[in-house]
Design a protein around this motif. Structure first.
Motif, PDB file in Angstrom:
ATOM      1  N   THR A 154       0.985  -1.220  -0.036  1.00 49.92           N
ATOM      2  CA  THR A 154      -0.056  -0.039   0.026  1.00 49.92           C
ATOM      3  C   THR A 154       0.873   1.050  -0.045  1.00 49.92           C
ATOM      4  N   LEU A 155       1.758   1.446   0.951  1.00 52.47           N
ATOM      5  CA  LEU A 155       2.466   2.679   1.256  1.00 52.47           C
ATOM      6  C   LEU A 155       3.481   2.681  -0.078  1.00 52.47           C
ATOM      7  N   TYR A 156       4.117   1.605  -0.506  1.00 49.62           N
ATOM      8  CA  TYR A 156       5.100   1.593  -1.458  1.00 49.62           C
ATOM      9  C   TYR A 156       4.593   1.931  -2.677  1.00 49.62           C
ATOM     10  N   PHE A 157       3.583   1.398  -3.062  1.00 48.96           N
ATOM     11  CA  PHE A 157       3.040   1.655  -4.448  1.00 48.96           C
ATOM     12  C   PHE A 157       2.398   3.041  -4.298  1.00 48.96           C
ATOM     13  N   SER A 158       1.777   3.675  -3.203  1.00 53.78           N
ATOM     14  CA  SER A 158       1.366   4.988  -3.148  1.00 53.78           C
ATOM     15  C   SER A 158       2.201   6.316  -3.266  1.00 53.78           C
ATOM     16  N   PHE A 159       3.406   5.694  -2.403  1.00 48.96           N
ATOM     17  CA  PHE A 159       4.347   6.903  -2.693  1.00 48.96           C
ATOM     18  C   PHE A 159       5.222   6.674  -4.030  1.00 48.96           C
ATOM     19  N   GLN A 160       5.462   5.392  -4.498  1.00 47.69           N
ATOM     20  CA  GLN A 160       6.067   5.486  -5.941  1.00 47.69           C
ATOM     21  C   GLN A 160       5.486   5.987  -6.762  1.00 47.69           C
ATOM     22  N   ASN A 161       3.970   5.628  -6.979  1.00 48.29           N
ATOM     23  CA  ASN A 161       3.294   5.937  -8.134  1.00 48.29           C
ATOM     24  C   ASN A 161       3.152   7.441  -8.401  1.00 48.29           C
TER      25      ASN A 161
ATOM     26  N   GLY B 204       5.205   9.666  -6.687  1.00 47.67           N
ATOM     27  CA  GLY B 204       6.284  10.285  -6.953  1.00 47.67           C
ATOM     28  C   GLY B 204       6.861  10.178  -8.341  1.00 47.67           C
ATOM     29  N   LEU B 205       6.610   9.230  -9.099  1.00 50.24           N
ATOM     30  CA  LEU B 205       6.983   9.070 -10.356  1.00 50.24           C
ATOM     31  C   LEU B 205       6.285   9.747 -11.221  1.00 50.24           C
ATOM     32  N   ASP B 206       5.138  10.203 -10.660  1.00 52.03           N
ATOM     33  CA  ASP B 206       3.872  11.208 -11.440  1.00 52.03           C
ATOM     34  C   ASP B 206       4.557  12.579 -11.436  1.00 52.03           C
ATOM     35  N   MET B 207       5.546  12.987 -10.487  1.00 55.75           N
ATOM     36  CA  MET B 207       5.961  14.088 -10.129  1.00 55.75           C
ATOM     37  C   MET B 207       7.270  14.640 -10.389  1.00 55.75           C
ATOM     38  N   THR B 208       8.066  13.751 -10.435  1.00 58.54           N
ATOM     39  CA  THR B 208       9.641  14.005 -10.661  1.00 58.54           C
ATOM     40  C   THR B 208       9.963  13.481 -11.923  1.00 58.54           C
ATOM     41  N   SER B 209      11.219  13.619 -12.187  1.00 55.81           N
ATOM     42  CA  SER B 209      11.890  13.228 -13.390  1.00 55.81           C
ATOM     43  C   SER B 209      12.458  11.982 -13.122  1.00 55.81           C
ATOM     44  N   SER B 210      12.552  11.200 -14.375  1.00 55.23           N
ATOM     45  CA  SER B 210      13.106   9.810 -14.363  1.00 55.23           C
ATOM     46  C   SER B 210      14.350   9.663 -13.653  1.00 55.23           C
ATOM     47  N   SER B 211      15.392  10.838 -14.077  1.00 54.27           N
ATOM     48  CA  SER B 211      16.791  10.836 -13.636  1.00 54.27           C
ATOM     49  C   SER B 211      16.861  10.814 -12.155  1.00 54.27           C
ATOM     50  N   HIS B 212      15.993  11.757 -11.474  1.00 56.51           N
ATOM     51  CA  HIS B 212      15.896  11.945 -10.039  1.00 56.51           C
ATOM     52  C   HIS B 212      15.308  10.497  -9.412  1.00 56.51           C
ATOM     53  N   ALA B 213      14.299   9.771  -9.997  1.00 54.04           N
ATOM     54  CA  ALA B 213      13.759   8.774  -9.546  1.00 54.04           C
ATOM     55  C   ALA B 213      14.696   7.691  -9.507  1.00 54.04           C
ATOM     56  N   ALA B 214      15.540   7.567 -10.653  1.00 52.53           N
ATOM     57  CA  ALA B 214      16.486   6.537 -10.792  1.00 52.53           C
ATOM     58  C   ALA B 214      17.748   6.741  -9.713  1.00 52.53           C
ATOM     59  N   LEU B 215      18.008   7.928  -9.454  1.00 51.81           N
ATOM     60  CA  LEU B 215      18.968   8.254  -8.216  1.00 51.81           C
ATOM     61  C   LEU B 215      18.619   7.816  -6.925  1.00 51.81           C
ATOM     62  N   ILE B 216      17.296   8.267  -6.600  1.00 52.44           N
ATOM     63  CA  ILE B 216      16.551   7.965  -5.225  1.00 52.44           C
ATOM     64  C   ILE B 216      16.519   6.634  -5.124  1.00 52.44           C
TER      65      ILE B 216
ATOM     66  N   LEU C  37       8.541  11.810  -1.892  1.00 52.74           N
ATOM     67  CA  LEU C  37       7.778  10.710  -1.846  1.00 52.74           C
ATOM     68  C   LEU C  37       8.364   9.495  -2.194  1.00 52.74           C
ATOM     69  N   LEU C  38       9.273   9.495  -3.308  1.00 57.40           N
ATOM     70  CA  LEU C  38      10.243   8.340  -3.736  1.00 57.40           C
ATOM     71  C   LEU C  38      11.058   7.879  -2.433  1.00 57.40           C
ATOM     72  N   ILE C  39      11.713   8.981  -1.648  1.00 60.94           N
ATOM     73  CA  ILE C  39      12.361   8.724  -0.667  1.00 60.94           C
ATOM     74  C   ILE C  39      11.645   7.898   0.432  1.00 60.94           C
ATOM     75  N   SER C  40      10.514   8.384   0.766  1.00 61.55           N
ATOM     76  CA  SER C  40       9.463   7.723   1.831  1.00 61.55           C
ATOM     77  C   SER C  40       9.377   6.277   1.243  1.00 61.55           C
TER      78      SER C  40
END
Length: 289
Positions: A76-83, A85-97, A152-155
């Protein structure tokens, strides 16, 4: 031990491909709706598979709170935060996090066991993060929305760390299929109010977005969690999490194969550095796990 590494690497391949597939699914479904559908689909498929194969039994009552909690954190929390977060940030930031998730898991595992991580493992994690930086390139935050996506991705990484620690306590008591089925069931139940809070209308999927949702539910939820949970029966949480640094490498490869994107020398170098870092950190975790 080799089977446990093969299991987690299979999960890594599916999760690496999920970045492209998720973008396709978002054409007709909102982030939290997608999380609910993925977990509910996986729970239904697990129930069907266990019925067909004659799977019997259920977890002991004393373990249900821990399994429910692992479903809450890891689904629940993993997919909520990830989905989100991915909708708000860039793919490069996402990969680094995402590359920081093994470090988060190691720190949480060390705090739980009250021990310091071996130097080789720390060096391996840092090398892998440096490799991801090379792979994705430096990026600057473009505003508060992207900053929120990063947090959100850090969370997400913290939720994944809790999932690892909780799951490892019960992973050896039950078959991986039973444990994962119950985690998905609890995760789907906890997702209902999250998706309702999102307040987005449900849209009929197209053929491509429907296929993407099906792939995410079957391969990235059902099979990946099954393989990952199985790996935790023979590997430490930090050893399994260390291999997650390969996810962005798989993502780049999928982009090349599916989107026909060119691969630069910098990306190749970054991928090699990530592999070296994963080898260092997983070898250290194996020797101390």
């Amino acid at each position: 031990m080799g089977r446990h590494y093969l299991a987690v690497l299979t999960a890594v391949v599916f999760w690496g491909a999920s970045f492209i597939v998720t973008a396709i699914a978002y054409r007709t479904i909102a982030p939290l709706q997608l999380g609910l559908v993925r977990s509910a689909l996986a729970a239904l498929l697990f129930a069907g598979c266990r019925a067909v194969t004659g799977g019997r039994g259920r977890p002991a009552n004393k373990d249900l709170p821990a399994i429910a909690l692992s479903g809450f954190f890891g689904v629940t929390l993993y997919f909520s935060f990830q989905n989100l977060g991915l909708d708000m940030t860039s793919s490069s930031h996402a990969a680094l996090i995402v590359a920081s998730y093994p470090a988060i898991t190691v720190l949480m595992e060390c705090a739980a066991r009250r021990r310091m991580p071996p130097l080789r493992q720390v060096v391996g994690i840092l090398v892998a993060i440096a490799g991801v930086a090379l792979l994705t390139g430096a990026a600057v935050s473009r505003g508060p929305r992207e900053a929120l996506g990063n947090w959100l991705l850090i969370s997400t990484g913290i939720a994944w760390g809790f999932y690892n620690l909780i799951t490892q306590k019960v992973a050896g008591r039950y078959p991986a299929s039973m444990l994962t089925a119950w985690q998905m069931l609890f995760g789907a139940l906890f997702f209902v109010p999250f998706a309702a809070f999102e307040g987005r209308p449900w849209i009929m999927p197209t053929v491509s977005s429907g296929a993407a949702i099906l792939f995410l539910g079957v391969c990235c939820s059902l099979l990946s969690y099954l393989f990952y949970n199985y790996s935790l029966t023979g590997l430490s949480a930090s050893a399994a999490a260390a291999l997650l640094n390969l996810v962005p490498v798989v993502g780049i490869v999928c982009s090349c194969l599916v989107l026909h994107e060119a691969v630069s020398a910098r990306q190749i170098l970054g991928g090699l550095v990530i592999v070296a870092g994963v080898w260092l950190s997983s070898a250290a975790a194996k020797s101390t796990g």
